[in-house]
Design a protein around this motif. Structure first.
Motif, PDB file in Angstrom:
ATOM      1  N   HIS A 205      17.598  33.966  86.610  1.00  0.00           N
ATOM      2  CA  HIS A 205      17.717  34.684  85.328  1.00  0.00           C
ATOM      3  C   HIS A 205      17.480  33.742  84.138  1.00  0.00           C
ATOM      4  O   HIS A 205      17.736  34.114  82.998  1.00  0.00           O
ATOM      5  N   TYR A 208      15.105  35.097  81.139  1.00  0.00           N
ATOM      6  CA  TYR A 208      15.353  36.346  80.421  1.00  0.00           C
ATOM      7  C   TYR A 208      16.052  36.054  79.102  1.00  0.00           C
ATOM      8  O   TYR A 208      16.987  35.255  79.040  1.00  0.00           O
ATOM      9  N   LYS A 216      23.579  36.948  83.699  1.00  0.00           N
ATOM     10  CA  LYS A 216      22.529  37.696  84.391  1.00  0.00           C
ATOM     11  C   LYS A 216      21.792  38.609  83.418  1.00  0.00           C
ATOM     12  O   LYS A 216      22.328  38.986  82.367  1.00  0.00           O
ATOM     13  N   GLN A 217      20.582  38.986  83.819  1.00  0.00           N
ATOM     14  CA  GLN A 217      19.762  39.915  83.027  1.00  0.00           C
ATOM     15  C   GLN A 217      20.526  41.208  82.788  1.00  0.00           C
ATOM     16  O   GLN A 217      21.188  41.742  83.683  1.00  0.00           O
TER      17      GLN A 217
END
Length: 297
Positions: A205, A208, A216-217
């Motif tokens: 991740h 992103y 996290k995304q």
């Protein structure tokens, strides 16, 4: 005779018109459906097909439950087929030339006014990590008209803030360069440098732009919930989603005089007719002016 000309029609679409494979298959399939309908009527030859036959076919499609949009799309394929037959001198008169497409009522998207956009943006408390991230996300949504999937998949390596552009991966994995405004750049850089840099980013991740607290995304659902909560907080009575920001971006541009082709490019629309639904506010305004001021209104 139908089979032979359907084959030639397919070659014409591929070689002379240069249409994409999907379009070629759709047009040939539409014309084939008409030939199947003619078989039901006793096997009428294509040179004998009349306007009434085609109207009967459209009525048949309606009875089968096909919506107006599907009927109109199928009629466009049939029109292309008979236009080809006239070009090839197989027919002297095109039986479809006076047939209009079924009336399509295109639903107009909800649009936020500029003050409403500002209300939602400023409802974010940028003194908090979450508020700063959400302000940056919504600034990008409104600044560039991204789809929610494009926003959650936006990558740092595709952001060229010095040049004022982002590379966006849209539908069908097609990429396009999209301009990004100064405010969106400012809030996004503040988020990246002061908030995101403190997050422990999970493996896979790293690139992103927008992450959750666990590194996290973000998901599409999360974006929907963030916007829903903000809309409730400011007391707006409209149905607002990430797509509403995209609609508002397009409408405000066109209201300001932007060229449809330019907006089409920025939105990643393949067809200009998709973009044209955003001209509705201008048309409504013109209608109001006529109603109010014209002596014969």
């Amino acid at each position: 005779m139908w089979d032979s000309y359907l084959k030639h029609f397919k070659d014409y679409l591929m070689l002379e018109r240069g249409l994409a494979d999907n379009s070629v298959e759709a047009y040939v399939r539409d014309a084939t459906k008409l030939s199947e309908y003619m078989d039901l009527l006793g096997g009428k030859d294509l040179t004998e097909v009349t306007e009434l036959d085609i109207l009967g076919f459209l009525g048949y499609l309606h009875d089968l439950g096909l919506v107006a949009y599907s009927q109109a799309r199928m009629l466009s394929g049939i029109k292309a087929f008979f236009n080809y037959l006239v070009l090839e001198n197989v027919l002297k008169v095109d039986p479809t030339q006076l047939i209009e497409s079924p009336h399509l009522s295109r639903s107009l998207p909800d649009v936020l006014t500029y003050p409403e956009i500002i209300q939602i943006l400023e409802a974010n408390d940028v003194s908090t990590a979450e508020g700063a991230r959400n302000r940056a996300m919504l600034e990008v949504l409104y600044s560039s008209g991204l789809r929610v999937s494009e926003l959650v998949n936006l990558q740092i390596t595709n952001c060229y803030f010095d040049a004022g552009f982002m590379r966006v991966i849209g539908k069908g994995s097609k990429t396009r360069l999209v301009p990004i405004g100064g405010d969106a750049i400012r809030y996004t850089l503040l988020y990246i440098e002061h908030i995101r840099s403190l997050v422990e980013v999970q493996k896979g991740h790293e690139d992103y732009v927008f992450l959750n607290r666990r590194g996290k995304q973000l998901t599409r659902v999360m974006i929907f919930l963030i916007i829903k909560n903000l809309v409730e907080e400011v007391g707006l009575k409209k149905t607002v989603s990430p797509h509403t920001f995209r609609h508002s971006f397009a409408t405000h541009l066109i209201e300001g005089g932007a060229d449809l082709r330019a907006v089409q490019e920025m939105l990643g629309h393949e067809s200009i007719t998709t973009t044209e639904i955003y001209t509705h506010l201008d048309r409504e305004y013109l209608r109001e002016v006529v109603t109010k001021y014209h002596p014969r209104a």
